[in-house]
Design a protein around this motif. Structure first.
Motif, mmCIF file in Angstrom:
data_model
loop_
_atom_site.group_PDB
_atom_site.id
_atom_site.type_symbol
_atom_site.label_atom_id
_atom_site.label_comp_id
_atom_site.label_asym_id
_atom_site.label_seq_id
_atom_site.Cartn_x
_atom_site.Cartn_y
_atom_site.Cartn_z
ATOM 1 N N GLN A 120 -1.235 -5.803 10.380
ATOM 2 C CA GLN A 120 -0.931 -6.240 9.204
ATOM 3 C C GLN A 120 -0.326 -7.679 9.221
ATOM 4 O O GLN A 120 -0.673 -8.377 8.351
ATOM 5 C CB GLN A 120 0.118 -5.172 8.522
ATOM 6 C CG GLN A 120 -0.203 -3.916 8.492
ATOM 7 C CD GLN A 120 0.749 -2.720 8.009
ATOM 8 O OE1 GLN A 120 1.728 -2.976 8.511
ATOM 9 N NE2 GLN A 120 0.649 -2.012 7.175
ATOM 10 N N LEU A 121 0.817 -7.923 10.098
ATOM 11 C CA LEU A 121 1.431 -8.979 10.131
ATOM 12 C C LEU A 121 0.228 -10.240 10.434
ATOM 13 O O LEU A 121 0.380 -11.572 9.989
ATOM 14 C CB LEU A 121 2.424 -8.963 11.306
ATOM 15 C CG LEU A 121 3.116 -10.575 11.564
ATOM 16 C CD1 LEU A 121 3.806 -10.878 10.200
ATOM 17 C CD2 LEU A 121 4.141 -10.560 12.539
ATOM 18 N N SER A 139 -0.510 -4.698 -5.680
ATOM 19 C CA SER A 139 -0.152 -6.155 -6.134
ATOM 20 C C SER A 139 0.903 -5.917 -7.566
ATOM 21 O O SER A 139 1.605 -7.016 -7.921
ATOM 22 C CB SER A 139 -1.282 -7.181 -6.630
ATOM 23 O OG SER A 139 -1.987 -6.557 -7.562
ATOM 24 N N GLN A 140 0.770 -4.757 -8.141
ATOM 25 C CA GLN A 140 1.579 -4.462 -9.454
ATOM 26 C C GLN A 140 2.907 -3.610 -8.925
ATOM 27 O O GLN A 140 3.724 -3.422 -10.043
ATOM 28 C CB GLN A 140 0.474 -3.767 -10.242
ATOM 29 C CG GLN A 140 -0.474 -4.504 -10.875
ATOM 30 C CD GLN A 140 -1.699 -3.815 -11.479
ATOM 31 O OE1 GLN A 140 -1.868 -2.655 -11.038
ATOM 32 N NE2 GLN A 140 -1.975 -4.519 -12.493
ATOM 33 N N LEU A 141 3.052 -3.511 -7.932
ATOM 34 C CA LEU A 141 4.175 -2.693 -7.540
ATOM 35 C C LEU A 141 5.624 -3.509 -7.783
ATOM 36 O O LEU A 141 5.315 -4.729 -7.585
ATOM 37 C CB LEU A 141 4.506 -2.250 -6.079
ATOM 38 C CG LEU A 141 3.589 -1.290 -5.530
ATOM 39 C CD1 LEU A 141 3.424 -0.982 -4.144
ATOM 40 C CD2 LEU A 141 3.706 0.296 -6.216
ATOM 41 N N ASP A 181 -6.089 -5.250 3.500
ATOM 42 C CA ASP A 181 -6.089 -5.931 2.095
ATOM 43 C C ASP A 181 -5.153 -5.757 1.079
ATOM 44 O O ASP A 181 -4.887 -6.554 0.283
ATOM 45 C CB ASP A 181 -7.388 -5.098 1.426
ATOM 46 C CG ASP A 181 -8.677 -5.742 2.281
ATOM 47 O OD1 ASP A 181 -8.831 -6.624 2.963
ATOM 48 O OD2 ASP A 181 -9.823 -5.104 1.873
ATOM 49 N N ASP A 182 -4.422 -4.793 1.516
ATOM 50 C CA ASP A 182 -3.235 -4.313 0.533
ATOM 51 C C ASP A 182 -2.146 -5.613 0.767
ATOM 52 O O ASP A 182 -1.294 -6.097 -0.027
ATOM 53 C CB ASP A 182 -2.687 -3.077 0.782
ATOM 54 C CG ASP A 182 -3.645 -1.962 0.242
ATOM 55 O OD1 ASP A 182 -4.387 -2.254 -0.603
ATOM 56 O OD2 ASP A 182 -3.474 -0.935 1.050
ATOM 57 N N ALA A 191 -4.748 5.253 -0.557
ATOM 58 C CA ALA A 191 -5.584 5.413 -1.511
ATOM 59 C C ALA A 191 -5.400 4.260 -2.571
ATOM 60 O O ALA A 191 -5.999 4.235 -3.364
ATOM 61 C CB ALA A 191 -5.466 6.788 -2.453
ATOM 62 N N LEU A 192 -4.172 3.726 -2.731
ATOM 63 C CA LEU A 192 -3.998 2.338 -3.558
ATOM 64 C C LEU A 192 -4.801 1.257 -3.320
ATOM 65 O O LEU A 192 -5.124 0.836 -2.184
ATOM 66 C CB LEU A 192 -2.620 2.053 -3.541
ATOM 67 C CG LEU A 192 -1.467 2.948 -3.785
ATOM 68 C CD1 LEU A 192 -0.074 2.446 -3.480
ATOM 69 C CD2 LEU A 192 -1.407 3.255 -5.291
ATOM 70 N N SER A 193 -5.314 0.671 -4.469
ATOM 71 C CA SER A 193 -6.059 -0.297 -4.306
ATOM 72 C C SER A 193 -5.383 -1.602 -4.120
ATOM 73 O O SER A 193 -3.898 -1.548 -4.538
ATOM 74 C CB SER A 193 -7.067 -0.438 -5.550
ATOM 75 O OG SER A 193 -6.220 -0.950 -6.596
#
Length: 213
Positions: free
Chosen positions: A158-159, A111-113, A132-133, A104-106
């Motif tokens: 993902q890679l 990017s802010q983690l 996209d994450d 659910a994270l955008s």
């Protein structure tokens, strides 16, 4: 419930019903002391509206127990601001955040983690990050990934979407101990060409043998 902030933790934990929590105004939620937040049952946390979650102070959010974090709806997760996301403790992330919540994270939230938060992600959480994450992960965030997170969690899909500048960010230890042969096979031509000599030198003979020629 104008004096809700005066309630004791015992009253909050054993007296405050879910319908009471659901009826709280955002101002009342904002007035709750951190110890009162920590005293809410998981059902009580689930009864909070997304509008209530949006106004939580970082100290209030950081005081939640893992079980309370797990009770948050995915809609609640999606409204968290940058400072709220960064206020989550590593324990909350590793033991409370569910894979559904990670999904659910955008990209902006991911990017802010903080790097410590990235390192606290479980392999199951890493595995469900959207492409996209993954694309928004910074060099410090990529460097924060443990070899176990990469080896067991990173998916080849993902890679495959990582930019060359992200690929070169991986340390030699991450490449050698975190990348499986399936990971190496998944690298596209641009990614392979971006590998540094140090990264290539760190690869095992088995890894080198599967590089697409």
């Amino acid at each position: 419930m104008g004096q809700v902030s005066a309630l004791t933790t015992v009253q909050v934990a054993f007296g405050l019903q879910t319908e009471h929590v659901a009826a709280l105004t955002t101002n009342q939620v904002l007035s709750l002391r951190t110890e009162q937040i920590a005293a809410l049952t998981p059902q009580g946390v689930q009864a909070l509206e997304s509008a209530d979650i949006r106004v939580l102070q970082t100290a209030q959010l950081a005081t939640m127990l893992p079980g309370q974090i797990a009770a948050l709806e995915t809609e609640d997760i999606s409204v968290l601001s940058g400072p709220q996301v960064q206020s989550l403790t590593t324990v909350q992330i590793a033991q409370g955040v569910t894979t559904e919540q990670v999904q659910a994270l955008s990209p902006v939230q991911v990017s802010q983690l903080k790097t410590a938060q990235v390192a606290a992600l479980t392999t199951a959480q890493v595995a469900v990050l959207e492409t996209d994450d993954v694309l928004v992960l910074s060099i410090p965030q990529l460097n924060a990934l443990t070899t176990a997170q990469l080896f067991e969690g990173l998916q080849t899909g993902q890679l495959a979407v990582l930019r060359p500048d992200q690929i070169v960010a991986f340390t030699t230890a991450q490449m050698r101990d975190g990348f499986t042969t399936n990971h190496i096979v998944a690298l596209n031509t641009a990614q392979v060409l971006s590998l540094t000599t140090a990264q290539i030198a760190a690869l095992t003979t088995e890894q080198v043998s599967v590089i697409e020629k």
